[in-house]
Design a protein around this motif. Sequence first.
Motif, short mmCIF file in Angstrom:
data_model
loop_
_atom_site.label_atom_id
_atom_site.label_comp_id
_atom_site.label_asym_id
_atom_site.label_seq_id
_atom_site.Cartn_x
_atom_site.Cartn_y
_atom_site.Cartn_z
N ARG A 39 39.37 0.97 5.48
CA ARG A 39 38.71 1.15 6.76
C ARG A 39 38.64 2.63 7.09
NH1 ARG A 39 38.27 -2.69 10.81
NH2 ARG A 39 36.91 -1.10 11.69
N GLU A 40 37.58 3.02 7.76
CA GLU A 40 37.45 4.32 8.38
C GLU A 40 36.70 4.11 9.69
OE1 GLU A 40 36.73 8.11 5.82
OE2 GLU A 40 35.82 6.46 4.73
N CYS A 41 37.12 4.84 10.69
CA CYS A 41 36.47 4.71 12.00
C CYS A 41 36.38 6.07 12.68
CB CYS A 41 37.23 3.75 12.91
SG CYS A 41 37.02 2.02 12.50
N ILE A 42 35.28 6.26 13.36
CA ILE A 42 35.13 7.38 14.29
C ILE A 42 34.80 6.77 15.65
CG2 ILE A 42 33.77 9.42 14.90
CD1 ILE A 42 33.19 9.81 11.95
N TRP A 43 35.56 7.19 16.65
CA TRP A 43 35.30 6.65 17.98
C TRP A 43 35.38 7.76 19.02
CZ3 TRP A 43 39.77 5.83 15.24
CH2 TRP A 43 40.98 6.22 15.85
N GLU A 101 27.75 12.36 14.80
CA GLU A 101 29.17 12.58 15.05
C GLU A 101 29.98 12.64 13.74
OE1 GLU A 101 27.60 9.91 17.05
OE2 GLU A 101 27.44 8.95 15.10
N MET A 102 29.47 11.99 12.69
CA MET A 102 30.17 12.04 11.41
C MET A 102 30.14 13.46 10.85
SD MET A 102 30.32 9.18 8.55
CE MET A 102 28.57 8.86 8.47
N LEU A 103 29.05 14.16 11.01
CA LEU A 103 28.96 15.54 10.56
C LEU A 103 29.87 16.44 11.38
CD1 LEU A 103 25.10 15.88 10.01
CD2 LEU A 103 26.86 15.44 8.31
N VAL A 104 29.94 16.17 12.68
CA VAL A 104 30.79 16.98 13.56
C VAL A 104 32.25 16.84 13.15
CG1 VAL A 104 31.61 17.29 15.92
CG2 VAL A 104 29.18 16.87 15.49
N VAL A 105 32.71 15.61 12.94
CA VAL A 105 34.10 15.37 12.56
C VAL A 105 34.39 15.97 11.18
CG1 VAL A 105 35.83 13.59 12.04
CG2 VAL A 105 34.30 13.31 13.99
N ARG A 106 33.46 15.79 10.24
CA ARG A 106 33.67 16.31 8.89
C ARG A 106 33.81 17.82 8.89
NH1 ARG A 106 28.98 15.16 4.86
NH2 ARG A 106 28.00 16.88 5.97
N SER A 130 37.57 10.93 17.72
CA SER A 130 38.81 10.57 17.04
C SER A 130 38.46 9.90 15.72
CB SER A 130 39.65 9.63 17.91
OG SER A 130 39.93 10.22 19.17
N TYR A 131 39.45 9.89 14.80
CA TYR A 131 39.17 9.41 13.45
C TYR A 131 40.42 8.80 12.85
CZ TYR A 131 38.54 9.73 8.35
OH TYR A 131 38.50 9.45 7.02
N VAL A 180 31.07 5.10 14.49
CA VAL A 180 30.77 4.81 13.09
C VAL A 180 31.94 4.03 12.52
CG1 VAL A 180 30.12 5.75 10.84
CG2 VAL A 180 29.52 7.00 12.92
N ASP A 181 31.63 2.94 11.82
CA ASP A 181 32.67 2.04 11.33
C ASP A 181 32.46 1.77 9.85
OD1 ASP A 181 34.78 0.34 11.22
OD2 ASP A 181 33.90 -1.25 12.44
N ARG A 182 33.55 1.88 9.08
CA ARG A 182 33.49 1.58 7.66
C ARG A 182 34.47 0.44 7.37
NH1 ARG A 182 35.24 4.75 2.78
NH2 ARG A 182 34.95 3.30 1.04
N ASN A 183 33.98 -0.63 6.76
CA ASN A 183 34.81 -1.77 6.38
C ASN A 183 34.59 -2.02 4.90
OD1 ASN A 183 36.25 -4.16 6.13
ND2 ASN A 183 35.62 -4.90 8.15
N ASN A 184 35.58 -1.62 4.09
CA ASN A 184 35.44 -1.65 2.63
C ASN A 184 34.22 -0.83 2.21
OD1 ASN A 184 37.78 -3.19 1.89
ND2 ASN A 184 36.78 -4.94 2.87
N ARG A 185 33.18 -1.46 1.67
CA ARG A 185 32.04 -0.70 1.15
C ARG A 185 30.90 -0.58 2.16
NH1 ARG A 185 31.02 -2.58 -5.00
NH2 ARG A 185 30.08 -0.50 -5.03
N LEU A 186 31.03 -1.26 3.28
CA LEU A 186 29.98 -1.26 4.30
C LEU A 186 30.25 -0.19 5.35
CD1 LEU A 186 27.52 -2.59 5.75
CD2 LEU A 186 29.19 -4.09 6.87
N VAL A 187 29.26 0.66 5.61
CA VAL A 187 29.36 1.68 6.65
C VAL A 187 28.18 1.48 7.59
CG1 VAL A 187 29.46 4.14 7.18
CG2 VAL A 187 30.42 3.29 5.03
N GLN A 188 28.47 1.41 8.88
CA GLN A 188 27.41 1.16 9.86
C GLN A 188 27.67 1.91 11.15
OE1 GLN A 188 27.41 -3.06 10.54
NE2 GLN A 188 29.51 -3.09 11.29
N VAL A 189 26.57 2.22 11.82
CA VAL A 189 26.66 2.72 13.18
C VAL A 189 26.96 1.52 14.07
CG1 VAL A 189 25.42 3.84 15.06
CG2 VAL A 189 25.06 4.60 12.71
#
Length: 391
Positions: free
Chosen positions: A128-132, A189-194, A105-106, A144-153
């Motif tokens: 924000r961006e999130c994949i769960w 998973e980010m590639l799969v969703v994209r 989900s995204y 995968v979680d994005r908070n403003n400019r920070l993106v992290q697993v």
Amino acid sequence: MIHTLAVSGYRSLRNLVLPLGQLNLVTGANGTGKSSLYRALRLLGDAALNTVVASLAREGGLPSTLWAGPEKIARSVRLGQHAVEGTPRQKPVSLRLGFAGDPFSYCIDLGYPPPGQTAFPLDPAIKRECIWHGGIYRRASVLVDRNNRLVQVAPGKKGKHEEPVILTKELSSTDSMLATIADPQRAPEMLVVRESIRGWRFYEGFRTDAASPVRIPQVGTFTPVLNNGGTDLPAALATIRMFGDREALERTIEDAFPGSRVEVDSRAARFEVQLRQHGLLRALSASELSDGTLRYLLWTAALLTPRPPELMVLNEPETSLHPDLLPALARLIMHASENTQLVVVSHSQLLIKALEENRMCSRLHLEKAFGETLLEGATLFNTPKWEWPVR
């Protein structure tokens, strides 16, 4: 397949959560939000192409696309006891889009950039961006979680006691993490969703006037996917005949135009659509066909694609079609829904009635109250559960 679609703060879609099935029929009176729902789906698709900010700018920028009503609609207002009044905002300005599907989900959350940090203060910034994993957002299920400019697993993905893996700390507020970051080892998973979202297709209406490129012979190339404008119709039909379901193509044309068959003239490497009709001595070229006939051929090429996407969205496919063609169009749509998830936005009662005969069809009837788009019959108990990540 997408099970749930959620939109918050976009035009009349103040807080809309919809259940989706294999074949979804969106109906409602004029002004109830059908076009806004269609555009919201397109914006979700734009996130994977890194064009969501530009798309919102073309709509007039964030101020023109945000929900224009009060942050909350009190119960006393709904009961008619008080007039609609604005109140001091309690939460940040936000336009949120998301979906829940299998297996991922995204969601994406857009708002205003910090004051004084940009020369374009009305352009949206991605907050924000999130994949769960799974249908409902939970911190424990975030991948995968994005908070403003920070993106992290997210913590916990690689191990219960491991620290989060930082993918980048400098992602621009105008760039989606889906389109910008490619890390197949740490975030596959980010590639799969994209790639899944990039495969979505949207068809809103085809140009069929006398000067339309569809009526002019075009250079033919292998075309398994009809483009949005339909200008490669001859090549798309030729591809279906050679590599797709030729029997379905012939059956579809016979269903709509009894005794007829479609042909593609490929002389001098330029392809032209022709329709051979019963009783005529020669085939009619694309320049001779009526708008409705040509438009039906365009829908045929779009829906019988040899490469069915995971999601296809059709906006008012009945436009310019004679009512006699709508039952055949409905059967074509139902056939296509066997291979791809479909969302069909329609005004036509004849098309609606024909599609509803399919047991797989889910009707989503929209209505509006106090400027807000609502799903008819939706209650707390039958609305899919949805949670937005907090900023």
